[in-house]
Scaffold this motif. Structure first.
Motif, PDB file in Angstrom:
ATOM      1  N   ILE A 173     -28.432  55.704  14.826  1.00 28.59           N
ATOM      2  CA  ILE A 173     -27.173  55.656  14.071  1.00 28.59           C
ATOM      3  C   ILE A 173     -27.374  56.310  12.708  1.00 28.59           C
ATOM      4  CG2 ILE A 173     -25.458  54.100  13.058  1.00 28.59           C
ATOM      5  CD1 ILE A 173     -26.165  52.082  15.236  1.00 28.59           C
ATOM      6  N   LYS A 174     -26.321  56.917  12.178  1.00 29.61           N
ATOM      7  CA  LYS A 174     -26.374  57.575  10.871  1.00 29.61           C
ATOM      8  C   LYS A 174     -26.930  56.599   9.821  1.00 29.61           C
ATOM      9  CE  LYS A 174     -23.370  59.854   7.470  1.00 29.61           C
ATOM     10  NZ  LYS A 174     -21.958  60.175   7.135  1.00 29.61           N
ATOM     11  N   GLY A 175     -28.027  56.960   9.218  1.00 30.33           N
ATOM     12  CA  GLY A 175     -28.736  56.055   8.317  1.00 30.33           C
ATOM     13  C   GLY A 175     -30.107  55.722   8.862  1.00 30.33           C
ATOM     14  N   GLY A 176     -30.303  55.997  10.173  1.00 31.00           N
ATOM     15  CA  GLY A 176     -31.601  55.923  10.817  1.00 31.00           C
ATOM     16  C   GLY A 176     -32.384  54.657  10.555  1.00 31.00           C
ATOM     17  N   ASN A 178     -34.494  48.879   9.240  1.00 33.06           N
ATOM     18  CA  ASN A 178     -35.089  48.036   8.202  1.00 33.06           C
ATOM     19  C   ASN A 178     -34.309  46.734   8.043  1.00 33.06           C
ATOM     20  OD1 ASN A 178     -35.877  47.003   5.589  1.00 33.06           O
ATOM     21  ND2 ASN A 178     -36.757  49.008   5.145  1.00 33.06           N
ATOM     22  N   VAL A 179     -32.987  46.845   7.946  1.00 33.99           N
ATOM     23  CA  VAL A 179     -32.140  45.666   7.747  1.00 33.99           C
ATOM     24  C   VAL A 179     -32.201  44.751   8.969  1.00 33.99           C
ATOM     25  CG1 VAL A 179     -29.776  44.849   7.384  1.00 33.99           C
ATOM     26  CG2 VAL A 179     -30.611  46.858   6.145  1.00 33.99           C
ATOM     27  N   LEU A 180     -32.067  45.329  10.156  1.00 34.73           N
ATOM     28  CA  LEU A 180     -32.090  44.514  11.375  1.00 34.73           C
ATOM     29  C   LEU A 180     -33.429  43.814  11.539  1.00 34.73           C
ATOM     30  CD1 LEU A 180     -30.737  43.552  13.953  1.00 34.73           C
ATOM     31  CD2 LEU A 180     -31.536  45.637  15.096  1.00 34.73           C
ATOM     32  N   ALA A 181     -34.524  44.507  11.257  1.00 40.18           N
ATOM     33  CA  ALA A 181     -35.850  43.893  11.363  1.00 40.18           C
ATOM     34  C   ALA A 181     -35.991  42.745  10.369  1.00 40.18           C
ATOM     35  CB  ALA A 181     -36.929  44.943  11.118  1.00 40.18           C
ATOM     36  N   SER A 182     -35.419  42.902   9.172  1.00 39.45           N
ATOM     37  CA  SER A 182     -35.484  41.830   8.175  1.00 39.45           C
ATOM     38  C   SER A 182     -34.674  40.617   8.622  1.00 39.45           C
ATOM     39  CB  SER A 182     -34.973  42.326   6.821  1.00 39.45           C
ATOM     40  OG  SER A 182     -35.858  43.274   6.263  1.00 39.45           O
ATOM     41  N   GLY A 229     -24.772  43.006   7.568  1.00 38.17           N
ATOM     42  CA  GLY A 229     -23.778  43.966   8.020  1.00 38.17           C
ATOM     43  C   GLY A 229     -23.256  44.844   6.897  1.00 38.17           C
ATOM     44  N   MET A 230     -23.032  44.248   5.716  1.00 38.52           N
ATOM     45  CA  MET A 230     -22.525  45.025   4.583  1.00 38.52           C
ATOM     46  C   MET A 230     -23.587  45.990   4.059  1.00 38.52           C
ATOM     47  SD  MET A 230     -20.179  42.243   2.553  1.00 38.52           S
ATOM     48  CE  MET A 230     -19.427  43.479   1.526  1.00 38.52           C
ATOM     49  N   MET A 231     -24.855  45.593   4.124  1.00 42.51           N
ATOM     50  CA  MET A 231     -25.926  46.520   3.721  1.00 42.51           C
ATOM     51  C   MET A 231     -25.965  47.727   4.650  1.00 42.51           C
ATOM     52  SD  MET A 231     -29.208  44.315   2.451  1.00 42.51           S
ATOM     53  CE  MET A 231     -29.126  43.352   0.930  1.00 42.51           C
ATOM     54  N   MET A 232     -25.773  47.477   5.942  1.00 37.29           N
ATOM     55  CA  MET A 232     -25.750  48.586   6.891  1.00 37.29           C
ATOM     56  C   MET A 232     -24.581  49.533   6.608  1.00 37.29           C
ATOM     57  SD  MET A 232     -26.799  46.887  10.549  1.00 37.29           S
ATOM     58  CE  MET A 232     -28.472  46.354  10.886  1.00 37.29           C
ATOM     59  N   LEU A 233     -23.440  48.989   6.208  1.00 36.09           N
ATOM     60  CA  LEU A 233     -22.292  49.839   5.866  1.00 36.09           C
ATOM     61  C   LEU A 233     -22.603  50.725   4.660  1.00 36.09           C
ATOM     62  CD1 LEU A 233     -19.232  47.413   6.300  1.00 36.09           C
ATOM     63  CD2 LEU A 233     -19.822  49.410   7.708  1.00 36.09           C
ATOM     64  N   PHE A 284     -36.239  49.693  -8.979  1.00 43.85           N
ATOM     65  CA  PHE A 284     -35.036  49.102  -9.575  1.00 43.85           C
ATOM     66  C   PHE A 284     -33.869  50.097  -9.543  1.00 43.85           C
ATOM     67  CE2 PHE A 284     -37.732  45.934 -12.016  1.00 43.85           C
ATOM     68  CZ  PHE A 284     -37.169  44.823 -11.428  1.00 43.85           C
ATOM     69  N   ARG A 285     -34.124  51.337  -9.909  1.00 44.42           N
ATOM     70  CA  ARG A 285     -33.047  52.343  -9.935  1.00 44.42           C
ATOM     71  C   ARG A 285     -32.513  52.620  -8.538  1.00 44.42           C
ATOM     72  NH1 ARG A 285     -36.414  54.733 -13.973  1.00 44.42           N
ATOM     73  NH2 ARG A 285     -37.428  56.031 -12.395  1.00 44.42           N
ATOM     74  N   SER A 286     -33.404  52.772  -7.574  1.00 47.05           N
ATOM     75  CA  SER A 286     -32.969  53.093  -6.209  1.00 47.05           C
ATOM     76  C   SER A 286     -32.273  51.916  -5.537  1.00 47.05           C
ATOM     77  CB  SER A 286     -34.171  53.526  -5.367  1.00 47.05           C
ATOM     78  OG  SER A 286     -34.744  54.717  -5.865  1.00 47.05           O
ATOM     79  N   ALA A 287     -32.605  50.701  -5.961  1.00 46.98           N
ATOM     80  CA  ALA A 287     -32.011  49.511  -5.343  1.00 46.98           C
ATOM     81  C   ALA A 287     -30.656  49.147  -5.933  1.00 46.98           C
ATOM     82  CB  ALA A 287     -32.965  48.322  -5.483  1.00 46.98           C
ATOM     83  N   ALA A 288     -30.247  49.817  -7.014  1.00 47.55           N
ATOM     84  CA  ALA A 288     -29.009  49.441  -7.708  1.00 47.55           C
ATOM     85  C   ALA A 288     -27.783  49.503  -6.792  1.00 47.55           C
ATOM     86  CB  ALA A 288     -28.806  50.339  -8.928  1.00 47.55           C
ATOM     87  N   ILE A 289     -27.739  50.470  -5.862  1.00 49.68           N
ATOM     88  CA  ILE A 289     -26.586  50.633  -4.978  1.00 49.68           C
ATOM     89  C   ILE A 289     -26.381  49.404  -4.095  1.00 49.68           C
ATOM     90  CG2 ILE A 289     -27.970  51.765  -3.188  1.00 49.68           C
ATOM     91  CD1 ILE A 289     -24.331  52.567  -4.055  1.00 49.68           C
ATOM     92  N   TYR A 290     -27.455  48.664  -3.840  1.00 52.08           N
ATOM     93  CA  TYR A 290     -27.359  47.519  -2.933  1.00 52.08           C
ATOM     94  C   TYR A 290     -26.853  46.255  -3.628  1.00 52.08           C
ATOM     95  CZ  TYR A 290     -29.875  50.843  -0.160  1.00 52.08           C
ATOM     96  OH  TYR A 290     -30.222  52.002   0.503  1.00 52.08           O
ATOM     97  N   TYR A 291     -26.555  46.369  -4.937  1.00 52.04           N
ATOM     98  CA  TYR A 291     -25.825  45.286  -5.591  1.00 52.04           C
ATOM     99  C   TYR A 291     -24.431  45.142  -4.993  1.00 52.04           C
ATOM    100  CZ  TYR A 291     -29.336  45.096  -9.319  1.00 52.04           C
ATOM    101  OH  TYR A 291     -30.496  44.950 -10.020  1.00 52.04           O
ATOM    102  N   ILE A 292     -23.869  46.226  -4.479  1.00 53.40           N
ATOM    103  CA  ILE A 292     -22.500  46.181  -3.928  1.00 53.40           C
ATOM    104  C   ILE A 292     -22.402  45.174  -2.783  1.00 53.40           C
ATOM    105  CG2 ILE A 292     -20.692  47.510  -2.772  1.00 53.40           C
ATOM    106  CD1 ILE A 292     -21.647  49.957  -4.351  1.00 53.40           C
ATOM    107  N   PRO A 293     -23.213  45.281  -1.715  1.00 57.02           N
ATOM    108  CA  PRO A 293     -23.108  44.261  -0.665  1.00 57.02           C
ATOM    109  C   PRO A 293     -23.542  42.872  -1.131  1.00 57.02           C
ATOM    110  CG  PRO A 293     -24.967  45.739  -0.233  1.00 57.02           C
ATOM    111  CD  PRO A 293     -24.168  46.354  -1.333  1.00 57.02           C
ATOM    112  N   LEU A 294     -24.519  42.808  -2.041  1.00 54.45           N
ATOM    113  CA  LEU A 294     -24.959  41.499  -2.524  1.00 54.45           C
ATOM    114  C   LEU A 294     -23.842  40.764  -3.262  1.00 54.45           C
ATOM    115  CD1 LEU A 294     -28.565  42.424  -3.736  1.00 54.45           C
ATOM    116  CD2 LEU A 294     -28.020  40.723  -1.997  1.00 54.45           C
TER     117      LEU A 294
END
Length: 424
Positions: free
Chosen positions: A88-91, A96-100, A182-186, A392-402
């Motif tokens: 799936i797009k995002g490969g 990573n998310v599903l395994a976690s 699910g939101m992280m995958m989106l 920290f910089r690369s992870a900032a985008i994942y504040y959105i689903p959190l």
């Protein structure tokens, strides 16, 4: 006035980097000394804080996660996830998310998830063409799902403090945890094109079936643990022991990768993590006793009710407090200190204690990816050999689903309470 002074000193100590154990101990002993109270209270309350059958679940779940990691289960989980959704797009970001999500049901700890799956995931993603900082950011963000989905060490701690059913708390975290995943995958799907995330080739049905067959024993473990608790067959502590036995059988007899040296290392890591948690639990119980005799929780409850009678508004205000706390303090310490203070105020306006438990843990998990402390980021920094600032910089985008998940769970309590009410 004494408690206000202690609060100010508490903040000052944290700013200067004094460990939480020493901070709590100094403040508690200082309180007893200045009020001329008997010092024998110190060992009595510290021992009482750890004298709980339910707390035995912590070393059992930690050991089960260590054994599963030592037995090569992480590789099987990752390979299964890659064969199912790697195309799936995002490969491998989705993988990573599903395994976690799967592994979190075994480790019960975000830090264990980062350390256990982290090395496998980051290496596989970098080998596939990912930038290491993006791989590390996704890994540390997805690890926050661990303490939400059962079994969860922070939810066990909260359940002991709040005197709530561990089974209900475990069930309450299931839907929010899956929603967060699910939101992280989106998010990964939406930024995959812009960031040029590499894409996996679609696996054949034969490879999918083979990876599923190899992973089935591992996949059944979290389901089995939750089932024995919900059906009343075993307590959370007994379920933790069952998880350890299951892990030993799986690693030693089924997969045959659990060597004696790996077993010793798992026991050593479990002892370290358990000792760290329990020493904080013991000294936090001393501070909790002080809070009780000072009636601070009652005063805070009355003050909160005078401000607003709305459970949602009060819970949103508590969210802000816990988000700030989560930036400077790891989750176990924060739960031990703030649950006795905040829970009476919240229950007085009608907030369900199970709902608050899941909301509190979710708040504190966001702190794992938030500067300046961000313990999950520092663990991943060591695993991936990257500077924390880059992650920290690369992870900032994942504040959105959190944050989106946090708001939804706060405003709609049924996301937490529906499943426990249905099954228990």
């Amino acid at each position: 006035m004494m408690l206000i002074g202690m609060l100010i000193l508490f903040v000052v100590f944290l700013i200067f980097g004094v460990p939480v154990f020493y901070t709590l101990g100094i403040l508690s002993i200082g309180y007893l000394y200045f009020l001329d109270l008997p010092m024998q209270v110190i060992p009595q309350r510290m021992v009482a804080g750890t004298d709980s059958f339910v707390l035995l679940a912590i070393p059992f779940f930690v050991l089960a996660g260590e054994l599963m990691n030592s037995a090569g289960i992480t590789n099987r989980i990752f390979n299964f996830s890659r064969n199912i959704i790697g195309h799936i797009k995002g490969g491998l970001g989705h993988v990573n998310v599903l395994a976690s999500i799967i592994f979190s049901g075994m480790s019960g700890s975000a830090l264990a998830d980062s350390a256990g799956l982290g090395l496998v995931e980051v290496k596989a993603m970098v080998d596939d063409g990912w930038q290491k900082k993006d791989a590390a950011a996704i890994t540390v963000a997805s690890a926050t799902i661990g303490p939400i989905i059962p079994p969860s060490i922070p939810l066990v701690i909260y359940g002991v403090i709040a005197e709530q059913s561990i089974g209900k708390l475990f069930l309450g975290g299931a839907i929010p945890g899956l929603l967060l995943g699910g939101m992280m995958m989106l998010i990964i799907y939406s930024i995959a094109g812009r960031k040029k995330f590499p894409l996996q080739q679609r696996s054949s049905l034969k490879n999918m079936a083979r990876s599923l067959y190899r992973a089935i024993p591992a996949l059944l473990m979290p389901v089995f643990i939750l089932a024995v608790i919900v059906l009343g067959i075993a307590s959370p502590t007994e379920a933790g022991l069952v998880a350890v036995v299951y892990s030993l059988i799986l690693g030693g007899l089924v997969y045959r990768e659990l060597t004696f040296s790996r077993l010793l290392l798992a026991l050593k890591n479990t002892a370290k993590m358990t000792a760290t948690i329990m020493i904080i639990v013991s000294v936090a119980n001393l501070l909790g006793w002080i809070i009780t005799i000072e009636r601070a929780a009652d005063a805070l409850a009355n003050f909160a009710v005078s401000l607003t009678g709305s459970p949602t508004l009060l819970l949103l205000a508590v969210n802000l407090l816990l988000l700030i706390v989560g930036c400077f303090m790891e989750s176990i310490s924060a739960l031990l200190i703030f649950t006795p203070l905040l829970l009476p105020a919240l229950t007085s306006v009608g907030v369900d204690p199970v709902h608050f438990g899941v909301v509190a843990v979710l708040n504190l998990m966001i702190g794992l990816v938030t500067p300046p402390l961000g313990m999950g980021v520092y663990v991943m920094s060591g695993v991936a050999n990257l500077p924390p600032e880059s992650i920290f910089r690369s992870a900032a985008i994942y504040y959105i689903p959190l944050f989106a998940t946090l708001i939804m769970v706060t405003v709609f309590p049924s996301l937490v309470t529906w499943l426990p009410d249905l099954l228990m």
